[in-house]
Design a protein around this motif. Structure first.
Motif, PDB file in Angstrom:
ATOM      1  N   ASN A   2       0.819  -1.207   0.000  1.00 25.46           N
ATOM      2  CA  ASN A   2       0.000   0.000   0.000  1.00 25.46           C
ATOM      3  C   ASN A   2       0.854   1.258   0.000  1.00 25.46           C
ATOM      4  O   ASN A   2       1.900   1.317   0.636  1.00 25.46           O
ATOM      5  CB  ASN A   2      -0.908   0.014   1.234  1.00 25.46           C
ATOM      6  CG  ASN A   2      -1.950  -1.072   1.189  1.00 25.46           C
ATOM      7  OD1 ASN A   2      -2.382  -1.470   0.106  1.00 25.46           O
ATOM      8  ND2 ASN A   2      -2.355  -1.557   2.352  1.00 25.46           N
ATOM      9  N   ARG A   3       0.391   2.260  -0.728  1.00 24.65           N
ATOM     10  CA  ARG A   3       1.054   3.551  -0.749  1.00 24.65           C
ATOM     11  C   ARG A   3       0.302   4.505   0.172  1.00 24.65           C
ATOM     12  O   ARG A   3      -0.919   4.398   0.332  1.00 24.65           O
ATOM     13  CB  ARG A   3       1.079   4.125  -2.174  1.00 24.65           C
ATOM     14  CG  ARG A   3       1.785   3.225  -3.186  1.00 24.65           C
ATOM     15  CD  ARG A   3       3.235   2.991  -2.783  1.00 24.65           C
ATOM     16  NE  ARG A   3       4.019   2.433  -3.858  1.00 24.65           N
ATOM     17  CZ  ARG A   3       4.442   1.177  -3.910  1.00 24.65           C
ATOM     18  NH1 ARG A   3       4.111   0.340  -2.951  1.00 24.65           N
ATOM     19  NH2 ARG A   3       5.180   0.750  -4.908  1.00 24.65           N
ATOM     20  N   PRO A   4       0.977   5.454   0.785  1.00 24.94           N
ATOM     21  CA  PRO A   4       0.299   6.367   1.716  1.00 24.94           C
ATOM     22  C   PRO A   4      -0.571   7.379   0.976  1.00 24.94           C
ATOM     23  O   PRO A   4      -0.115   8.050   0.050  1.00 24.94           O
ATOM     24  CB  PRO A   4       1.459   7.058   2.430  1.00 24.94           C
ATOM     25  CG  PRO A   4       2.568   7.040   1.418  1.00 24.94           C
ATOM     26  CD  PRO A   4       2.421   5.741   0.670  1.00 24.94           C
ATOM     27  N   ASP A   5      -1.822   7.469   1.356  1.00 22.47           N
ATOM     28  CA  ASP A   5      -2.714   8.466   0.776  1.00 22.47           C
ATOM     29  C   ASP A   5      -2.455   9.820   1.410  1.00 22.47           C
ATOM     30  O   ASP A   5      -2.228   9.926   2.621  1.00 22.47           O
ATOM     31  CB  ASP A   5      -4.179   8.073   0.997  1.00 22.47           C
ATOM     32  CG  ASP A   5      -4.572   6.833   0.215  1.00 22.47           C
ATOM     33  OD1 ASP A   5      -4.012   6.640  -0.892  1.00 22.47           O
ATOM     34  OD2 ASP A   5      -5.421   6.066   0.707  1.00 22.47           O
ATOM     35  N   LEU A   6      -2.491  10.859   0.614  1.00 24.42           N
ATOM     36  CA  LEU A   6      -2.343  12.209   1.138  1.00 24.42           C
ATOM     37  C   LEU A   6      -3.597  12.615   1.898  1.00 24.42           C
ATOM     38  O   LEU A   6      -4.718  12.367   1.456  1.00 24.42           O
ATOM     39  CB  LEU A   6      -2.101  13.195  -0.006  1.00 24.42           C
ATOM     40  CG  LEU A   6      -0.762  13.083  -0.729  1.00 24.42           C
ATOM     41  CD1 LEU A   6      -0.749  14.007  -1.938  1.00 24.42           C
ATOM     42  CD2 LEU A   6       0.392  13.399   0.207  1.00 24.42           C
ATOM     43  N   THR A   7      -3.406  13.246   3.045  1.00 27.22           N
ATOM     44  CA  THR A   7      -4.524  13.777   3.806  1.00 27.22           C
ATOM     45  C   THR A   7      -4.889  15.160   3.282  1.00 27.22           C
ATOM     46  O   THR A   7      -4.174  15.734   2.455  1.00 27.22           O
ATOM     47  CB  THR A   7      -4.168  13.886   5.294  1.00 27.22           C
ATOM     48  OG1 THR A   7      -3.128  14.875   5.446  1.00 27.22           O
ATOM     49  CG2 THR A   7      -3.682  12.543   5.850  1.00 27.22           C
ATOM     50  N   LEU A   8      -5.993  15.693   3.784  1.00 25.14           N
ATOM     51  CA  LEU A   8      -6.384  17.043   3.396  1.00 25.14           C
ATOM     52  C   LEU A   8      -5.309  18.043   3.819  1.00 25.14           C
ATOM     53  O   LEU A   8      -5.026  19.010   3.099  1.00 25.14           O
ATOM     54  CB  LEU A   8      -7.727  17.392   4.038  1.00 25.14           C
ATOM     55  CG  LEU A   8      -8.400  18.690   3.591  1.00 25.14           C
ATOM     56  CD1 LEU A   8      -8.644  18.677   2.085  1.00 25.14           C
ATOM     57  CD2 LEU A   8      -9.720  18.892   4.330  1.00 25.14           C
TER      58      LEU A   8
END
Length: 222
Positions: A2-8
């Motif tokens: 899994n790759r890290p999703d960007l937060t708001l």
């Protein structure tokens, strides 16, 4: 893997990275779990990720999963990850990064003004600083755990005027913006947000002191 999703919050901060930097070197001061660093590395930047947390010294702690997992397409471009102290510039791997990012740190530092000056020393072109608006995301306790500095648009007591950064960073151009960092806060009556302070060392153009407020749509939130 899994790759890290960007937060708001990540999207808000990254939106301020200039697209005309001469160099591609970035120091992220207070990198945390390094989500931005991963994405910046994959888009051609050379990122030095730093943090003051003791966990940064322990490669087996599991505290920073993206770096510890050694993602193949990122590990070759990860240049540095270790404990660094904003008040000891000799602890940093380089002292001439094109861009320096400092997220959610200065509100914890009694000597934050010296911290700002040190960030300027580390950067050759641009600095991005993020800090809470007023008492947003308040963390109780004694610094450096708790918050001891609070900024607002006007500086009405008990807050400090965000425009103090204009004088503090003189003669460079300073711009201000703000935005929510969690979707759920959009309907929070207290409307917690973060300031983003940008210092452009390439310009001595006067700063207006106006604060631009980003919407969810402008941050391309999905």
């Amino acid at each position: 893997m899994n790759r890290p999703d960007l937060t708001l919050a990540d999207k808000l901060y990254m939106k301020h990275i200039p697209n005309d930097l001469v160099g591609n070197t970035i120091i992220n001061v207070g990198a945390g779990e390094c989500r931005m660093d991963y994405h910046l590395n994959t888009t051609g930047y050379k990122v030095y990720s730093t943090d003051y947390d003791d966990m940064a010294e322990n490669a087996n702690s599991g505290y920073h999963p993206i770096f510890l997992q050694k993602i193949p397409d990122v590990s070759d471009s990860i240049n540095y990850y270790n404990k660094c102290d904003l008040f000891d510039l000799t602890s940093f791997p380089v002292d001439n990064a094109s861009l320096v990012i400092c997220s959610q740190m200065l509100e914890h530092q009694p000597n934050y003004k010296q911290g700002v000056l040190n960030l300027l020393e580390l950067a050759t072109e641009f600095v991005i600083i993020t800090i809470p608006y007023e008492r947003s995301f308040l963390m109780p306790g004694t610094p450096p755990v708790g918050h001891c500095n609070f900024w607002s648009k006007t500086g009405k007591a008990p807050f400090t005027d965000i425009k103090e950064f204009i004088e503090l960073c003189s003669p460079y151009k300073v711009t201000f913006s703000m935005g929510i960092t969690k979707v759920k806060d959009y309907h929070n009556p207290h409307y917690p947000r973060n300031f983003v302070v940008c210092i452009d060392k390439r310009s001595t153009e006067p700063s207006s002191g106006e604060v631009y407020d980003y919407t969810l749509e402008q941050l391309n939130w999905k």
